[in-house]
Design an enzyme around this catalytic site. Structure first.
Site, PDB file in Angstrom:
ATOM      1  CE  LYS A 146      -3.944   1.826   2.685  1.00  0.00           C
ATOM      2  NZ  LYS A 146      -4.829   1.514   3.831  1.00  0.00           N
ATOM      3  CB  SER A 221      -7.704   3.562   2.775  1.00  0.00           C
ATOM      4  OG  SER A 221      -6.989   2.866   3.781  1.00  0.00           O
ATOM      5  CB  SER A 245      -8.292   0.791   5.519  1.00  0.00           C
ATOM      6  OG  SER A 245      -8.895   2.042   5.727  1.00  0.00           O
TER       7      SER A 245
END
Length: 547
Positions: A146, A221, A245
């Protein structure tokens, strides 16, 4: 590696606009893709093609070996890499190419480091040839990260324009642990602004879409990760979770993830969207297409004893777990705020019935007051600084506030005394929940990961099903049930629906079974704090029953 843009000043000395900075960053990302990994013009899919998951096979652009490698799981690849049957360089090149295709079709990446990846892969191959031994349990395996995980020389924008052109001076501690175990880093993936939106959209890179249906969101996210993994541009990815997330994007795309309790995996030297916010701790965890890959990653990271590198890591080795022959599982049909949409409700009953049939004890979890208090705590803690951390970066980059960030734009800052009282309320809530869990005598809660199976872009609402367990810091797995949305079976409730709240009414008012037809349906299994091993074992037991 994405080539960094020149000094932001334009030729006439004027400061560039946020649009210019973002455009240069996006172009630099595209420029980092070598010509041989750019989709030929005659093979580019039209915008009207929603499902691109079959494109790698249908296009003819990938070699049979590239397809075989990228279709394999991490558990499939690692023994072949450790034995030398597969070269890390070949595996890395295959995933680099497929990740590049994924980005060109879904906008899922935020940065690349292909030179680093190929150099690492060659070094690992040389080591194996020279010594006959792999460097560690992840030897030669490409691992995607990420955007917020720092890698030296790469930006970690977390969606902000202000962080463009600000390369990290070091790797995050987790990256150090993974690389020592043999992982190969090659791409970082897109996130929403500050990583605080349940869809991956920001002013720097734009929106990441769902590979199975590009009209849908891949979640947030960690939505760049979920899109990349579903497209098979990565065998194993790492995301983060502060309110859902990891679990929300995993559920949107029908993959697996583990939300661990804080302290099991290292978090040091990552970039935060709200640095210093520790009322609810952000954690990181693996995302993959199989539960076995989640298990092997977790054992590898904890087995590296990361508490020697991160002072907030707990010195708890990865433990063997023996489940009771008869589990006691509580089913949460709804959280008292939002009734899940029909596909999710159907999946809940489907799994619950399989548990009953197998002899496990299934009870109802009806604690709407507790769940509502948890949601309230989550919401107040997220905006306790009055949105100042996010406002600072928005204004520094000159970008406009995204509409999804209205709660932060309009928030009132709490004083220290008010924040202390909020912490006391949080602790009391955690105690109440623990007491209720003990009273019920349960091993786990089975509940929705989110109200939807999947949802159209721009329509995600309500993170209550995940966020409450962040407040509690419980161990959770989001898993695909093996069921899929059937628009004929999962019809809207219509006038029969009695909404529990305004957001419940909005979600069911927007629910469109035709839009999500064929999408996988995921659920969430929740265990107590620091029971990562147990929740993974229980999830496997559930999967063995329903599959």
């Amino acid at each position: 590696m994405v080539k960094k843009s020149d000094d932001a000043a334009s030729t006439n000395g004027a400061k560039p606009s946020w649009e210019e900075i973002a455009a240069k960053k996006r172009q630099a990302l595209l420029d980092s893709i070598p010509a041989e990994w750019r989709i030929p013009a005659n093979l580019v899919t039209p915008d009207t093609q929603d499902d691109v998951t079959g494109w790698p096979e249908a296009s003819g652009w990938f070699t049979p070996q590239e397809l075989a490698i990228t279709n394999a799981t991490a558990a499939d690849l690692l023994p072949q890499l450790a034995s030398g049957q597969l070269k890390s360089l070949d595996v890395t090149k295959a995933f680099c190419k497929r990740a590049c295709a994924a980005h060109q079709l879904t906008n899922c990446l935020s940065d690349t480091c292909f030179e680093r990846a190929l150099s690492t892969a060659r070094r690992l191959d040389d080591h194996l040839a020279r010594t006959g031994r792999p460097v560690g349990p992840l030897h030669g395996l490409p691992v995607s990260l990420k955007d917020n995980f720092n890698l030296k020389g790469l930006d970690a924008t977390v969606g902000f324009v202000s962080h463009v052109g600000d390369p990290a001076p070091y790797d995050s501690v987790l990256a150090e642990v993974l690389e020592a175990a043999g992982a190969v880093f090659y791409v970082k993936t897109n996130v929403p602004t500050a990583m605080m939106i349940a869809e991956s959209v920001n002013n720097t890179f734009g929106r990441t879409t769902h590979p199975k249906n590009r009209k849908l969101t891949s979640g947030g996210s960690s939505g760049g990760e979920s899109a990349l993994l579903l497209f098979k541009g990565s065998p194993l990815g790492v995301g983060t979770d502060i309110g859902g997330s990891l679990r929300i994007p995993a559920a949107c795309t029908g993959i697996f993830t583990l939300r661990p309790s804080f302290g099991r995996f290292p978090t040091l030297r990552c970039r935060s969207g709200m640095p210093g916010q520790e009322a609810i701790q952000s954690v990181n965890g693996p995302m993959a297409r199989t539960l076995a890959d989640i298990q092997l990653y977790s054992a590898a990271v904890v087995g590296a004893e990361p508490w020697a590198l991160d002072p907030k890591c707990l010195p708890i080795p990865w433990r063997a777990v023996a489940l009771p022959a008869r589990l006691r599982v509580a089913v949460m049909r709804h959280d008292g705020i939002v009734v899940p949409t029909p596909p999710v409700a159907r999946a809940l009953e489907h799994v619950a019935q399989h548990l009953r049939t197998a002899g496990h004890e299934v009870v109802e979890w009806q604690e709407p007051g507790l769940q509502a208090q948890g949601v309230s705590l989550l919401e107040r803690m997220f905006v306790a600084d009055g949105g100042r951390a996010i406002r600072h970066e928005v204004e520094r980059g000159g970008e406009p506030w995204r509409p999804e960030m209205a709660a932060y734009q309009d928030a009132r800052e709490l004083g220290t005394w008010e924040m202390w009282k909020l912490h006391l309320e949080r602790t009391e809530f955690q105690k109440r929940y623990l007491d209720r869990w003990n009273e019920a005598g349960i091993d786990a809660i089975l509940c929705p990961t989110m109200p939807f199976s999947a949802v159209e872009s721009g329509k995600f609402k309500h993170v209550g099903y995940t966020g409450v367990f962040n407040v509690l810091d419980y161990s959770c797995v989001s898993f695909p049930t093996g069921l899929y949305v059937d628009s004929a079976m999962d019809k809207a409730l219509g006038d029969a629906h009695r909404p529990l709240s305004e957001v419940c009414a909005a979600i069911h008012g927007e629910y469109n079974p035709a839009a999500v037809h064929g999408m996988p349906i995921s659920l969430q299994l929740v265990a107590r704090r620091l029971e990562e091993e147990k929740v993974l074992a229980m999830t496997k037991a559930v999967l063995d029953l329903v599959h």
